[in-house]
Design an enzyme around this catalytic site. Structure first.
Site, PDB file in Angstrom:
ATOM      1  N   GLU A 195       8.831  -3.620   7.738  1.00  0.00           N
ATOM      2  CA  GLU A 195       7.740  -4.287   7.030  1.00  0.00           C
ATOM      3  C   GLU A 195       8.214  -5.678   6.630  1.00  0.00           C
ATOM      4  O   GLU A 195       9.386  -5.878   6.318  1.00  0.00           O
ATOM      5  CB  GLU A 195       7.316  -3.462   5.814  1.00  0.00           C
ATOM      6  CG  GLU A 195       6.596  -2.191   6.245  1.00  0.00           C
ATOM      7  CD  GLU A 195       6.231  -1.266   5.099  1.00  0.00           C
ATOM      8  OE1 GLU A 195       6.195  -1.717   3.947  1.00  0.00           O
ATOM      9  OE2 GLU A 195       5.976  -0.073   5.373  1.00  0.00           O
ATOM     10  N   CYS A 302      46.730   5.876   8.344  1.00  0.00           N
ATOM     11  CA  CYS A 302      46.046   4.895   7.491  1.00  0.00           C
ATOM     12  C   CYS A 302      44.722   5.369   6.908  1.00  0.00           C
ATOM     13  O   CYS A 302      44.507   5.298   5.701  1.00  0.00           O
ATOM     14  CB  CYS A 302      45.797   3.609   8.274  1.00  0.00           C
ATOM     15  SG  CYS A 302      47.318   2.771   8.696  1.00  0.00           S
TER      16      CYS A 302
HETATM   17  P1  NAD Z   1       0.716   4.839   6.229  1.00  0.00           P
HETATM   18  O1  NAD Z   1       0.756   5.948   5.253  1.00  0.00           O
HETATM   19  O2  NAD Z   1       0.754   3.431   5.764  1.00  0.00           O
HETATM   20  O3  NAD Z   1      -0.561   5.006   7.146  1.00  0.00           O
HETATM   21  C1  NAD Z   1      -0.947   6.192   7.761  1.00  0.00           C
HETATM   22  C2  NAD Z   1      -2.435   6.122   8.015  1.00  0.00           C
HETATM   23  O4  NAD Z   1      -2.818   7.299   8.743  1.00  0.00           O
HETATM   24  C3  NAD Z   1      -3.280   6.095   6.734  1.00  0.00           C
HETATM   25  O5  NAD Z   1      -4.119   4.959   6.740  1.00  0.00           O
HETATM   26  C4  NAD Z   1      -4.094   7.403   6.809  1.00  0.00           C
HETATM   27  O6  NAD Z   1      -5.392   7.268   6.257  1.00  0.00           O
HETATM   28  C5  NAD Z   1      -4.142   7.613   8.311  1.00  0.00           C
HETATM   29  N1  NAD Z   1      -4.480   8.981   8.711  1.00  0.00           N
HETATM   30  C6  NAD Z   1      -4.019  10.148   8.221  1.00  0.00           C
HETATM   31  N2  NAD Z   1      -4.629  11.185   8.854  1.00  0.00           N
HETATM   32  C7  NAD Z   1      -5.455  10.660   9.772  1.00  0.00           C
HETATM   33  C8  NAD Z   1      -6.349  11.209  10.722  1.00  0.00           C
HETATM   34  N3  NAD Z   1      -6.509  12.527  10.842  1.00  0.00           N
HETATM   35  N4  NAD Z   1      -7.040  10.367  11.498  1.00  0.00           N
HETATM   36  C9  NAD Z   1      -6.902   9.030  11.377  1.00  0.00           C
HETATM   37  N5  NAD Z   1      -6.087   8.446  10.478  1.00  0.00           N
HETATM   38  C10 NAD Z   1      -5.368   9.255   9.687  1.00  0.00           C
HETATM   39  O7  NAD Z   1       1.936   5.124   7.237  1.00  0.00           O
HETATM   40  P2  NAD Z   1       2.840   4.052   8.021  1.00  0.00           P
HETATM   41  O8  NAD Z   1       3.779   3.364   7.083  1.00  0.00           O
HETATM   42  O9  NAD Z   1       2.000   3.242   8.928  1.00  0.00           O
HETATM   43  O10 NAD Z   1       3.746   5.023   8.876  1.00  0.00           O
HETATM   44  C11 NAD Z   1       3.189   5.835   9.898  1.00  0.00           C
HETATM   45  C12 NAD Z   1       4.299   6.601  10.585  1.00  0.00           C
HETATM   46  O11 NAD Z   1       5.216   5.692  11.198  1.00  0.00           O
HETATM   47  C13 NAD Z   1       5.141   7.457   9.639  1.00  0.00           C
HETATM   48  O12 NAD Z   1       5.567   8.586  10.344  1.00  0.00           O
HETATM   49  C14 NAD Z   1       6.319   6.566   9.322  1.00  0.00           C
HETATM   50  O13 NAD Z   1       7.447   7.311   8.938  1.00  0.00           O
HETATM   51  C15 NAD Z   1       6.523   5.866  10.646  1.00  0.00           C
HETATM   52  N6  NAD Z   1       7.129   4.531  10.533  1.00  0.00           N
HETATM   53  C16 NAD Z   1       6.830   3.691   9.503  1.00  0.00           C
HETATM   54  C17 NAD Z   1       7.393   2.427   9.456  1.00  0.00           C
HETATM   55  C18 NAD Z   1       7.090   1.484   8.331  1.00  0.00           C
HETATM   56  O14 NAD Z   1       7.821   0.474   8.198  1.00  0.00           O
HETATM   57  N7  NAD Z   1       6.070   1.699   7.536  1.00  0.00           N
HETATM   58  C19 NAD Z   1       8.283   2.006  10.460  1.00  0.00           C
HETATM   59  C20 NAD Z   1       8.543   2.882  11.526  1.00  0.00           C
HETATM   60  C21 NAD Z   1       7.964   4.141  11.555  1.00  0.00           C
END
Ligand code: NAD
Length: 453
Positions: A195, A302
């Protein structure tokens, strides 16, 4: 991908071509334009949607949230992230990005579904996979097998190893039955964005990892990432799934370790910044691949000694250095693991040849050698053990080295064999402890390579 101008790109579906024409799109230099449905408009999904549209693909975002869907349809990003606002407004103007709650009717036209829904922590620390299951059910129920080519369903959320094999594929098979292979191609492609630099990271990822059922490349994923310069790995699902766990835990260890050293320095009146700069300048041993591979436990004169002393220093200074404190325990656990790996299929009294006794090859330093500890345990467990290590000449051992060796392995002299004898005899087990076992012509029913797991 990555270029925003598009000229002469190949459209995979009618809808993608229609869109490209409608916006008078200058197509990608190379690669296919696709129609991609992105499930989950969080940080990962929104970044993917913005970057895919920037690359010329037609994108349909899907989320449960009314606010997010409405914001995307107004060309406004629901998250703050450098570059994303401009990308959204461009994508809306060129009609390459829309959002909806229910994409079922559109799936027939789509080339790819990208699943980016959340996998939050459950009460017990595991990932809650219910959103993954729910979206999978939605896709499986909406996709039709009478497609010109299967819908590529790409999972980008972080999911535990086994999720695709044990949760996702059974859902697809349960709903689609024998038509599953005609309807979908399932892929796991972890996301590595950070992010605040998410869009930059999307176009310049540290690596691209694609997991498939047989570990072979997916042509659709190759097309998606065409033009992105990054190391690529095609693996089975499980290796791809565990990647994020390993990466993020390592990043956390780095932060935790740096902070432990930082607070120790502060407490001791040492400039933590200078110490950090010295540490980071060493890209040969400190910040490098050196030492960072699964193999033997550490030992020698070490590492164990100095870790112990640092623990003591931190304790004296009243600093809780939990990571440093756990390092020797972790190393001991690895020695137990190595012993179990060697003996799990051995019958009592079996003949074992251990190649490598010193803590590393081409050295005769036996002090705190994990290989010497292993041999000692094998002898005490009643196995008939021989040891081959050309660097060890018992008559030349002296000082502390001699003392450690004979205190921990009194029968050292009798166990050592030369190459001729090692190759003449036959063994139930060959333990390659230092990576030199492969150079020997030894008859062994079983080989355990501890040097490289
Ligand atoms: P987030 O919580 O910001 O967003 C997830 C979204 O999915 C939400 O808007 C939610 O409303 C939506 N959602 C849930 N159920 C749904 C459904 N049935 N249909 C449609 N939409 C639905 O999550 P994020 O930070 O974007 O992360 C998503 C995934 O990616 C996670 O597994 C996280 O671990 C991984 N990830 C995150 C990052 C990061 O920096 N945020 C980086 C790499 C991987």
């Amino acid at each position: 991908m990555g270029a925003s101008g598009r000229l002469g790109g190949r459209c995979r579906s009618y809808k993608a071509c229609e869109f490209a024409r409608a916006v008078n799109a200058t197509a990608l230099d190379e690669g296919d334009l696709m129609y991609i449905v992105v499930y989950g408009l969080g940080y990962v999904g929104l970044t993917a949607a913005a970057c895919l549209a920037k690359g010329g693909h037609k994108v349909l975002g899907v989320d449960l949230s009314d606010e997010k869907v409405a914001a995307v349809n107004r060309g406004v990003s629901p998250i703050a992230e450098p570059g994303i606002e401009a990308a959204f407004s461009e994508a809306r103007q060129s009609n390459l990005l829309r959002a909806t709650h229910d994409p079922s009717a559109e799936l027939a036209e789509a080339d790819m579904a990208m699943v980016c829904v959340g996998t939050p922590s459950s009460a017990d620390g595991t990932h809650d996979l219910s959103y993954i299951a729910e979206v999978t059910r939605q896709i499986a129920s909406a996709v039709k097998p009478d497609r010109p080519r299967p819908l590529t369903v790409v999972y980008r959320s972080t999911i535990r190893p086994g999720t695709i094999d044990d949760l996702v594929l059974p859902i697809f098979r349960g709903i689609l039955g024998d038509t599953v292979d005609a309807a979908v191609e399932v892929v796991y492609n972890p996301e590595f964005l950070r992010e605040s630099t998410a869009m930059k990271d999307y176009f310049n990822p540290p690596k691209i990892v694609v997991g498939t059922g047989d570990g072979k490349p997916s042509s659709t994923m190759e097309a998606l990432y065409e033009g992105i310069d990054a190391p690529r790995f095609n693996t089975r699902f499980r290796e791809a799934e565990i990647t994020k766990f390993v990466d993020n835990s390592w990043h956390a260890v780095k932060v935790g370790f740096a902070n432990e050293i930082g607070r120790l320095c502060v407490r001791l009146g040492i400039d933590a910044g200078i110490v950090s700069r010295i540490f980071l300048s060493d890209t040969k041993l400190n910040v490098s691949a050196y030492y960072l591979r699964p193999g033997g436990a550490f030992g020698g004169s070490c590492l164990p000694k100095d870790v112990r002393a640092l623990q003591h220093l931190a304790g004296e200074a009243g600093i809780n250095a939990a990571i440093v404190d756990s390092v020797l325990r972790s190393n001991d656990a690895h020695k137990h693991f190595a012993f179990d790996l060697c003996t799990r299929d051995l019958t009592p009294g079996a003949r074992v040849l251990v190649v490598g006794l010193a803590f590393k090859s081409d050295s005769d330093d036996l002090r705190e050698s994990p290989n010497l500890d292993l041999v000692s345990r094998l002898v005490r467990a009643g196995y008939e053990v021989s040891v081959y290590d050309p660097s060890i000449v018992p008559e030349r051992l002296m000082g502390q080295n001699l003392g450690y060796a004979y205190a921990n392995l009194p029968s050292l002299r009798e166990l050592l064999v030369d190459r001729e004898q090692a190759e003449r005899d036959s063994y139930d087990l060959l333990v390659d402890a230092n990576g030199q076992g492969g150079a020997l012509n030894v008859r062994a029913r079983q080989i355990v390579n501890l040097h490289s797991l």
